[in-house]
Design a protein around this motif. Sequence first.
Motif: not given
Length: 190
Positions: A22-23, A27-28, A33-35, A103-104
Amino acid sequence: MNTAGPARRADSRRNRARLLEAAEAVIEQDGAQASLEAIARRAGVGSATLHRHFPSRQALLNAVFHEGVERLSRRAQELADTHSPRDAVTTWLDELTTYTSTTRGVTTALMADPEGGIAVEDSCHGLLHSAAARLVADAAEAGVLRDEVTPLDLLTLANALSLASEGDAETARRLLHLALGGVLSRTEAD
């Protein structure tokens, strides 16, 4: 017979795997700073489960990008063993910059853990620092790099170029080759 122990460990491993999957996806899409709540929701677990596995955002990012960073570390060793010091350091920087610019979120994982929650040698930052140290030492000994260039300088350079050109590997590579004039020794830059 009590089967709660092993079952819980298997459940814990599944939760960790789902959290990492999921991460990676979140993140992609949203960057470093994704929740964390969105990651936990997507994995189908609560935020307490996420924090049990990953006590900090840095720990989660480190886990998400660890495999790619290990690949880059091995690649540095391979290049050091098979290429000239100049070619090894420039090729590796090119590959590092390409990876980090496409790679974000990885640039944040490559920063040192300010809280010290991850052992330096196990962190993405530590792995790449060690890889860069070998290349810098070899290149400095061969007179390829300016004397003042450190492994951290090269990681910071690659990170900065990646942040400036996120998602655009060609721009990152072009900027890297321009910047190499500042880190290669004067005779190498000419």
